[in-house]
Design a protein around this motif. Sequence first.
Motif: not given
Length: 472
Positions: A136-150, A153-161
Motif C-alpha cells: 500500500a505504501k508503494v501505491f500511495a507514493k506513486l499516486i498523484h492527481t488521477d481523478p480515479y485514484g490510479r 503503470i510506467m511510473q510503477f515499472f520504472n520504480y521497480v526497475m
Amino acid sequence: MDWKEVLRRRLAAPNSKKNEKELKEEEMDLFTKYYTEWKGGRKNANAFYKSIPRFYYRLPAEDEVLLQKLREESRAVFLQRKSRELLDNEELQNLWFLLDKHQTPPMIGEEAMINYENFLKVGEKSGPKCKQFFMAKVFAKLIHTDPYGRISIMQFFNYVMRKVWLHQTRIGLSLYDVAGQGYLRESDLENYILELIPTLPQLDGLEKSFYSFYVCTAVRKFFFFLDPLRTGKIKIQDILACSFLDDLLELRDEELSKESQETNWFSAPSALRVYGMLLNYATIFILEHYVCLHFCPPGQYLNLDKDHNGMLSKEELSRYGTATMTNVFLDRVFQECLTYDGEMDYKTYLDFVLALENRKEPAALQYIFKLLDIENRGYLNVFSLNYFFRAIQELMKIHGQDPVSFQDVKDEIFDMVKPKDPLKISLQDLISSNQGDTVTTILIDLNGFWTYENREALVANDNENTADLEDT
C-alpha cells in the motif's frame, strides 16, 4: 525504595519503643532480606543476558588466514543468494505483461493506469520476488492527481526497475569490499571501474594502455566529493545515493547524445581529446613517469607541465584556466595541499580542478575555504578578505584597471553571505548563503572578479545580442 530507606522510616516511627538490641536485630534481618532479593535478581539478570544470541564477532586478524578465507567465502555465498532474489529480465518482462493486462480504463492520453484493486491482483500473480513492490505504501507514493485514484503503470515499472538496479549495483560494489565493512577503499573502487570499462560502449575509443589513467581520473571525483575528511574510504551507501555512478553507467548507452557526453566527467570524448592531441608525447611520458592523464574537459595537465617532469610547479599551475588567479591564492594552494619537493602531482591537481569547477558544492567550498582561512581559525574575518583582495587590486593595476575599494567589496561580501556573526564568515555561512561560488571567485581570480563587477553590463550586452539575432 532500598532497605536503608525502609529501616530509616521504621526507626523514625513515633510509637517505636524497641531497645537498641532489637533495633539492630531488625536492621540485620531487613538487610539480609533485601540483600538476598538483590542477589537473586542479579542471578536472574545474568541468566537473561546469557539467553541473548551472540551478535558481535570480531574481524579476523591479518595472520588468521583461514578465518579470513572463511569470511570471504561466506560473504560471496551471501551476495550470490541476494543476487538470486532479484528479478531477472524474464521476470521483469512477465511483470510488465501482467501490468499491461490489468490496466484500468479510461486512459489519460497514451499513459496506461492501474487502480489499487488490480494492483493487488498483479501482486498475487507476479510471484514471491515481486511481493515487496506490491504494498500500500508503494501505491500511495506513486499516486498523484488521477481523478480515479490510479497510478501510472510506467511510473510503477520504472520504480521497480530502479529498485532492482540499486540492489544489483550494491551487490556488485560489495563484491569489491575487501574489508567487508560496507565501504570501498581507493584501490577497491579502482578495481571496480577498471573491470567495468569493457562493458561501457562509450569508452570503446580508449586503448587498454590508457585504462589505468582513466580510472585515476574517475576515482578521484568519487573521493573528492564523498570523502571530504580524506579517510581513504567511501561508504557503498553514499556511492549509491550520489549521481556519479549514474553518470558513469550512462556510458552504457550506445546512442548517448553529444551534449550528454560533453557534460559527463566520465565520458570518452574528454579522454579522446587528450589521447588524440598528445599521442606520441603521452606514450613516452607514461612509460617514463607512470603519471595519470587528465581526461576531464579542461584537458590541461600535460599542457601545463612545460618541463615534462610529471609534476606542476606553482608557475606552471598559474597558467590554469584564464591564467588570472592571484599569486597569493596559488601560494596557499602549495602551502596546504600535498606536494613533492614543492610540485603538485596529478591527484592533487585533480582535487584542485574539481574544487574550482564545482564551487557551488559544499565539498568544493570546504576545499577553498581551507585555503582562504589563512589563520586556521575556522572563519574568515576582514583581515582574511583584505589579504586576498589586495592581490586582486594589484593585478588590476598591472592590467591598467582602476582598483576597486576593498571597503565596498567587503560590504558586498557580508551582504551576500549574511553570516550569523556580523564580523566572521564561517564555512556553514558560506554554504547556506548559496553565494559561496561568487565570494570565492572574486577573492582568488581577477577574471572572475571582473565578470562579477561588470555583470549588469554583460547581461545587457547578452540581451542586445539576443534581440539582434531575433531581428535577423
